[in-house]
Write an enzyme that holds these catalytic residues in place. Structure first.
Site, PDB file in Angstrom:
ATOM      1  N   TYR A  21       4.656 -32.667 -40.586  1.00  0.00           N
ATOM      2  CA  TYR A  21       3.589 -31.690 -40.339  1.00  0.00           C
ATOM      3  C   TYR A  21       2.441 -32.333 -39.551  1.00  0.00           C
ATOM      4  O   TYR A  21       1.983 -31.794 -38.545  1.00  0.00           O
ATOM      5  CB  TYR A  21       3.087 -31.135 -41.670  1.00  0.00           C
ATOM      6  N   ASP A  22       1.976 -33.497 -40.034  1.00  0.00           N
ATOM      7  CA  ASP A  22       0.845 -34.175 -39.393  1.00  0.00           C
ATOM      8  C   ASP A  22       1.174 -34.590 -37.961  1.00  0.00           C
ATOM      9  O   ASP A  22       0.378 -34.393 -37.042  1.00  0.00           O
ATOM     10  CB  ASP A  22       0.431 -35.407 -40.194  1.00  0.00           C
ATOM     11  N   ARG A  62      -7.973 -22.973 -52.411  1.00  0.00           N
ATOM     12  CA  ARG A  62      -8.331 -22.571 -51.046  1.00  0.00           C
ATOM     13  C   ARG A  62      -9.072 -21.240 -51.083  1.00  0.00           C
ATOM     14  O   ARG A  62      -8.872 -20.419 -51.973  1.00  0.00           O
ATOM     15  CB  ARG A  62      -7.087 -22.454 -50.169  1.00  0.00           C
TER      16      ARG A  62
END
Length: 77
Positions: A21-22, A62
């Protein structure tokens, strides 16, 4: 460090559990900027944080997840 300042260049662990992902995010930005430099096209990179998607926990803290949980609590009998 949260929230991260815009000046932060990041630190990516290339073999960590989030590495795909990063690294994909870093590659997307790098490719966009390379295209900008090569073709003279204006590029904007948007980094959308604090979002919510499928299979994410409602209680993960979140903002959108919290709003969702609060809305469900209000409408529940």
């Amino acid at each position: 460090m949260s929230p991260q300042p815009e000046e932060y260049w990041g630190h990516v662990n290339p073999i960590g559990p989030r590495s795909v992902y990063d690294e994909a995010n870093a590659m997307r930005s790098a490719i966009s900027m390379a295209y900008c430099r090569e073709h003279g096209v204006k590029v904007r990179i948007a980094r959308i944080f604090n979002t919510y998607g499928e299979r994410m926990r409602v209680d993960d803290g979140r903002a959108l997840a919290e709003l969702h949980a609060q809305a469900l609590a209000v409408t529940s009998p």
